[in-house]
Design a protein around this motif. Structure first.
Motif, PDB file in Angstrom:
ATOM      1  N   ALA A 222      -9.514 -40.415 -27.972  1.00 30.93           N
ATOM      2  CA  ALA A 222     -10.954 -40.627 -28.072  1.00 30.93           C
ATOM      3  C   ALA A 222     -11.420 -41.527 -26.939  1.00 30.93           C
ATOM      4  O   ALA A 222     -10.767 -42.526 -26.626  1.00 30.93           O
ATOM      5  CB  ALA A 222     -11.304 -41.255 -29.412  1.00 30.93           C
ATOM      6  N   THR A 223     -12.514 -41.155 -26.338  1.00 25.74           N
ATOM      7  CA  THR A 223     -13.115 -41.979 -25.285  1.00 25.74           C
ATOM      8  C   THR A 223     -14.592 -42.155 -25.596  1.00 25.74           C
ATOM      9  O   THR A 223     -15.250 -41.241 -26.096  1.00 25.74           O
ATOM     10  CB  THR A 223     -12.954 -41.333 -23.893  1.00 25.74           C
ATOM     11  OG1 THR A 223     -13.513 -40.021 -23.925  1.00 25.74           O
ATOM     12  CG2 THR A 223     -11.510 -41.259 -23.485  1.00 25.74           C
ATOM     13  N   SER A 224     -15.081 -43.334 -25.295  1.00 26.14           N
ATOM     14  CA  SER A 224     -16.502 -43.584 -25.523  1.00 26.14           C
ATOM     15  C   SER A 224     -17.322 -42.848 -24.467  1.00 26.14           C
ATOM     16  O   SER A 224     -16.864 -42.613 -23.359  1.00 26.14           O
ATOM     17  CB  SER A 224     -16.780 -45.083 -25.502  1.00 26.14           C
ATOM     18  OG  SER A 224     -16.326 -45.653 -24.304  1.00 26.14           O
ATOM     19  N   GLN A 225     -18.520 -42.471 -24.850  1.00 25.27           N
ATOM     20  CA  GLN A 225     -19.423 -41.710 -23.997  1.00 25.27           C
ATOM     21  C   GLN A 225     -20.707 -42.506 -23.780  1.00 25.27           C
ATOM     22  O   GLN A 225     -20.932 -43.528 -24.435  1.00 25.27           O
ATOM     23  CB  GLN A 225     -19.720 -40.360 -24.651  1.00 25.27           C
ATOM     24  CG  GLN A 225     -18.523 -39.439 -24.751  1.00 25.27           C
ATOM     25  CD  GLN A 225     -18.024 -39.005 -23.382  1.00 25.27           C
ATOM     26  OE1 GLN A 225     -18.790 -38.510 -22.574  1.00 25.27           O
ATOM     27  NE2 GLN A 225     -16.745 -39.209 -23.125  1.00 25.27           N
ATOM     28  N   PRO A 226     -21.577 -42.059 -22.879  1.00 25.38           N
ATOM     29  CA  PRO A 226     -22.791 -42.823 -22.547  1.00 25.38           C
ATOM     30  C   PRO A 226     -23.684 -43.163 -23.737  1.00 25.38           C
ATOM     31  O   PRO A 226     -24.330 -44.210 -23.739  1.00 25.38           O
ATOM     32  CB  PRO A 226     -23.533 -41.903 -21.566  1.00 25.38           C
ATOM     33  CG  PRO A 226     -22.470 -41.071 -20.951  1.00 25.38           C
ATOM     34  CD  PRO A 226     -21.440 -40.875 -22.019  1.00 25.38           C
ATOM     35  N   GLY A 227     -23.725 -42.309 -24.743  1.00 24.31           N
ATOM     36  CA  GLY A 227     -24.570 -42.590 -25.907  1.00 24.31           C
ATOM     37  C   GLY A 227     -24.231 -43.917 -26.564  1.00 24.31           C
ATOM     38  O   GLY A 227     -25.120 -44.635 -27.022  1.00 24.31           O
ATOM     39  N   LEU A 228     -22.942 -44.256 -26.604  1.00 24.99           N
ATOM     40  CA  LEU A 228     -22.531 -45.528 -27.200  1.00 24.99           C
ATOM     41  C   LEU A 228     -23.094 -46.702 -26.415  1.00 24.99           C
ATOM     42  O   LEU A 228     -23.579 -47.673 -26.989  1.00 24.99           O
ATOM     43  CB  LEU A 228     -21.002 -45.618 -27.263  1.00 24.99           C
ATOM     44  CG  LEU A 228     -20.426 -46.915 -27.827  1.00 24.99           C
ATOM     45  CD1 LEU A 228     -20.817 -47.082 -29.284  1.00 24.99           C
ATOM     46  CD2 LEU A 228     -18.925 -46.934 -27.677  1.00 24.99           C
ATOM     47  N   TYR A 229     -23.068 -46.601 -25.104  1.00 18.66           N
ATOM     48  CA  TYR A 229     -23.572 -47.691 -24.259  1.00 18.66           C
ATOM     49  C   TYR A 229     -25.094 -47.813 -24.354  1.00 18.66           C
ATOM     50  O   TYR A 229     -25.632 -48.921 -24.365  1.00 18.66           O
ATOM     51  CB  TYR A 229     -23.116 -47.494 -22.821  1.00 18.66           C
ATOM     52  CG  TYR A 229     -21.612 -47.443 -22.723  1.00 18.66           C
ATOM     53  CD1 TYR A 229     -20.847 -48.545 -23.059  1.00 18.66           C
ATOM     54  CD2 TYR A 229     -20.958 -46.283 -22.335  1.00 18.66           C
ATOM     55  CE1 TYR A 229     -19.457 -48.511 -23.005  1.00 18.66           C
ATOM     56  CE2 TYR A 229     -19.578 -46.224 -22.275  1.00 18.66           C
ATOM     57  CZ  TYR A 229     -18.838 -47.337 -22.606  1.00 18.66           C
ATOM     58  OH  TYR A 229     -17.468 -47.292 -22.554  1.00 18.66           O
ATOM     59  N   PHE A 230     -25.785 -46.672 -24.433  1.00 18.97           N
ATOM     60  CA  PHE A 230     -27.237 -46.727 -24.617  1.00 18.97           C
ATOM     61  C   PHE A 230     -27.582 -47.314 -25.983  1.00 18.97           C
ATOM     62  O   PHE A 230     -28.524 -48.107 -26.104  1.00 18.97           O
ATOM     63  CB  PHE A 230     -27.870 -45.337 -24.462  1.00 18.97           C
ATOM     64  CG  PHE A 230     -28.084 -44.933 -23.037  1.00 18.97           C
ATOM     65  CD1 PHE A 230     -29.027 -45.575 -22.244  1.00 18.97           C
ATOM     66  CD2 PHE A 230     -27.348 -43.903 -22.486  1.00 18.97           C
ATOM     67  CE1 PHE A 230     -29.232 -45.199 -20.932  1.00 18.97           C
ATOM     68  CE2 PHE A 230     -27.534 -43.520 -21.173  1.00 18.97           C
ATOM     69  CZ  PHE A 230     -28.489 -44.168 -20.392  1.00 18.97           C
TER      70      PHE A 230
END
Length: 187
Positions: free
Chosen positions: A149-157
């Motif tokens: 699993a890798t975090s994606q831009p939505g998590l950072y936003f």
């Protein structure tokens, strides 16, 4: 009385009540910018993928918060869908709405600002919970070894929206304290 005198009285009678926005100083003037940036970031954080899960090299799935809520509802996990909806959408939107209301529309000299600040403090307690849960999901998927699993831009936003709303609420609280509009129990 002359006409000018009546005009002055009419203009004086129409003055808006004292608000946090009208009395803001220094960094406190950043509150509306932080709220607007947080609304934009929240929208992107809800719509964009927050995590990408790759299973057995062949299968890849990207999940957004809104997509996850829809999937939970459609699979019959109504309680879990409502919990995620509440903590991911309702509380962050509520916090931004209350912050904007206090900034723009709540008179400082009215007792209503005290109630609104109490509501803001209560809603703020739950704002970071969803980012923590998503972080735990990413960590548990990696730790299990079954999926990558890798975090994606939505998590950072989404995290930016939570951080921006927290900064706006802190500046708002500081302004209310300076204006003697904050309840003693919140100091």
């Amino acid at each position: 009385m002359s006409r000018l005198r009546w005009w002055e009285l009419a203009v004086t009678a129409r003055k808006a009540p004292r608000s946090v926005a009208s009395e803001a100083q220094g960094n406190e003037r950043l509150v509306p910018l932080l709220v607007a940036a947080s609304v934009f970031s929240l929208f992107l954080g809800l719509a964009l993928p927050i995590v990408s899960v790759r299973k057995l090299i062949l299968f890849k799935d990207e999940v957004s918060i809104l997509g996850a809520i829809g999937e939970l509802f459609s699979s019959g996990e109504v309680f879990l869908a409502i919990v995620v909806l509440a903590f991911s959408v309702v509380f962050p939107v509520g916090k931004l709405a209350v912050t904007d209301f206090i900034w723009r529309g709540c008179p400082v000299d009215d007792g209503g600002i005290r109630q609104a600040l109490k509501l803001l403090a209560w809603v703020s307690r739950w704002s970071m919970l969803d980012v923590l849960v998503v972080g735990l999901v990413v960590f548990s998927a990696k730790a299990s070894g079954l999926a990558n699993a890798t975090s994606q831009p939505g998590l950072y936003f989404f995290a930016a929206a939570v951080g921006g709303s927290a900064a706006a609420a802190a500046l708002l609280k500081r302004a209310a304290k300076r204006l003697n509009a904050i309840p003693p129990e919140m100091l």
